[in-house]
Design a protein around this motif. Sequence first.
Motif, short mmCIF file in Angstrom:
data_model
loop_
_atom_site.label_atom_id
_atom_site.label_comp_id
_atom_site.label_asym_id
_atom_site.label_seq_id
_atom_site.Cartn_x
_atom_site.Cartn_y
_atom_site.Cartn_z
N UNK A 46 43.33 46.26 56.75
CA UNK A 46 42.12 45.43 56.66
C UNK A 46 42.51 43.95 56.58
N UNK A 49 40.77 40.57 57.72
CA UNK A 49 39.89 39.67 56.96
C UNK A 49 40.46 38.26 56.93
N UNK A 50 41.77 38.15 57.16
CA UNK A 50 42.37 36.84 57.39
C UNK A 50 42.62 36.71 58.90
N UNK A 67 49.68 37.66 58.60
CA UNK A 67 50.03 37.07 57.33
C UNK A 67 51.14 37.90 56.69
N UNK A 68 51.88 37.30 55.78
CA UNK A 68 53.07 37.96 55.25
C UNK A 68 52.75 39.31 54.61
N UNK A 319 35.70 48.18 59.04
CA UNK A 319 34.55 47.48 58.47
C UNK A 319 34.23 46.24 59.28
N UNK B 308 53.59 35.12 48.32
CA UNK B 308 53.27 33.70 48.24
C UNK B 308 51.86 33.44 47.72
N UNK B 309 51.33 34.43 47.04
CA UNK B 309 50.01 34.30 46.42
C UNK B 309 50.02 35.30 45.27
N UNK B 321 36.40 42.47 52.82
CA UNK B 321 37.39 42.17 51.77
C UNK B 321 36.71 41.73 50.49
N UNK B 323 38.38 39.90 48.33
CA UNK B 323 39.10 38.67 47.94
C UNK B 323 38.18 37.47 48.10
N UNK B 327 41.71 30.95 45.66
CA UNK B 327 42.85 31.86 45.54
C UNK B 327 44.02 31.13 44.87
#
Lengths: 384, 384
Positions: A46, A49-50, A67-68, A319, B308-309, B321, B323, B327
């Motif tokens: 999911x 979402x980014x 993303x990482x 979603x 990194x978060x 999401x 989130x 952040x």
Amino acid sequence: MALHFSRDEFAAREARTLEAMKARKLDAMLIFAQESSYWLTGYDTFGFCFFQCLVLKSDGRKALLTRSADLRQARHTSIIEDIRIWVDRGEASPIVQLKDMLFDLELLGCRLGVEYDTHGLTARNGRLFDDNLSTFADLVDASDLIPALRAVKSPAEIVYVREAARLADLAYEAALAEIRPGADEGRILSAMQGAIFDGGGDYPANEFIIGSGADALLCRYKAGRRALSERDQITLEWAGVYRHYHVAMMRTVCTGEPTDRHRELHEAAVAALAAVEAELRPGRTFGDVFDAHARVFDERGLFEHRLNACGYSLGARFTPSWMDMPMFYRGNPAPILPNMVLFTHMILMDSATNTAMCLGRTCLTTEADPEPLSVASLDLISRT
Amino acid sequence: MALHFSRDEFAAREARTLEAMKARKLDAMLIFAQESSYWLTGYDTFGFCFFQCLVLKSDGRKALLTRSADLRQARHTSIIEDIRIWVDRGEASPIVQLKDMLFDLELLGCRLGVEYDTHGLTARNGRLFDDNLSTFADLVDASDLIPALRAVKSPAEIVYVREAARLADLAYEAALAEIRPGADEGRILSAMQGAIFDGGGDYPANEFIIGSGADALLCRYKAGRRALSERDQITLEWAGVYRHYHVAMMRTVCTGEPTDRHRELHEAAVAALAAVEAELRPGRTFGDVFDAHARVFDERGLFEHRLNACGYSLGARFTPSWMDMPMFYRGNPAPILPNMVLFTHMILMDSATNTAMCLGRTCLTTEADPEPLSVASLDLISRT
């Protein structure tokens, strides 16, 4: 490694995609829809979402920018080998990092198919994308390219679809075991979703619809549960989901004695479903199917109680919605083909008498008659 | 009517929104984020998977443009009175119908705040929107306006947050009752999600994370379940959800004897969580919190195993999401304020030894010390 299809299967899908790209003279596809990435490579997340983008070049080369937190996810779930990570460096940076990657893939000045019509690319990222890339390459909206391929299922996909169908029927049985006067909607939902998870299935791409009393006339999920009364109605729309493949069903179930209006609407829904399923065959269009639905209801004076759509394709969706293309609405010229998974719902909502009656199931199309994927009875059910 | 807040509560939120709009000289907000619509009016739907727009004028007038399937949904769940329906009339039509509505609302030539940064407006609809409206009015990206207001919770919201917290702890208990060698992940997921539905809670805005063995190192959901082995690890990230308000938790639980590496990483995670929670207070920034997390791990040589978060805000969110903004990442200047609901996760993933160790919980900020919203132990748990 959680790869749910063989390498050969992915190779066949890629070959079909490259062929479709060639017909549109595309040098690469920029894939933002999670459904497309999953279908093409297995990538299961999911994290859309980014911002993320999967690039497929006309020579079959693939590269993912994500993303990482999704690096291991892509390694564990997909066949993608070239995985690149964007890092937070101010707001525009993922797009700039995508541009760098496209340059590195030698796509400067090329003709790029872009998936704009997806929740995997927000309007904000779309604007940044256009601002940064419209002078870099020729951008063509190709949002429909992969969905058209996904709509026809392979034998390997149909294995999962059948498992999803089995879970959908199990969820209905679990619901019926709980529905009675006094039953709490939350318990019913728990039993239905539990049957699917216990069976190894997945979350649905949208929430199950559950509403009783006056809220049985709604066809979306909402927060807030109630208990069923002695003489009540509950509308349920749910999907068995396996490897993200959905098989949906819909019912209105009564507690206590159904009203005459319930019986009348149910009889109409059964007739409409039969008429609709008779059209689910090669040679017909999605518009023809809608017309069959409308004809049955309109002849019975139920025009104002029906919807302007009566279902849609199903497949491996993410979603916010399991509703896939093509959809059944008036005039849709998309042809019915063999090996499509098609959900048709007969929804009647009579506000004047506060009566809901919904009946829906999913069929697999063949060269001839469709095959219903549910073995559950279509009878009007009442629990006391 | 399923309205979860009082009219006064909605009036207070609207007053704050109008004030923020005035500071930016906005004549109206064009709201595309489902979170914003829900917060401002109660409107509760996943119909944002199609095009919809809620307009809020500077005089408090509200109008919703949505699809027919959401007409009753808006009536049953929200305070919106002016509900208009767009109908399928070719691809650009909803946007053209929005333009008609804005004209009718006397917004021609006005300064409009637009929520572009949301999954409620796809890139394709965003392009159509800009094409049709950029000459109609002055369009300003105001995606951050309502999220900033939502980040600080009212007393009425905190009641629901506490209920979500209770459900989160119940889900953890339900998981621990199932986790043992041989246990199937599907059964564990069923038990966790079932505890939340049985308690009257809602679907999470993203799938719970569940992965064991090598997949305990993933931090996204994926399809495909396995059974736990005699000596194993399972990573769980979940949220209790009530009225769409989320309270998240995260744990790695072992079967059999934890390895020394598990113990070592767990001790570091406990230390990092303590350091982080010490920073969750007014006067600190979201960047300060991230720094506390990084300091503990980096001093112990765990730099390459951390993310990194280290978390984010929580609230009433919709798919894809949970989130929320702001952040916790390096340098984020957003200030910690009282009555924020903040989830911090200490995630350590050591690929070399295939060891996962995650620990996270949610706190409510106050004028001074934060209040952890979970009563569950932070100890390393192992089941045999």
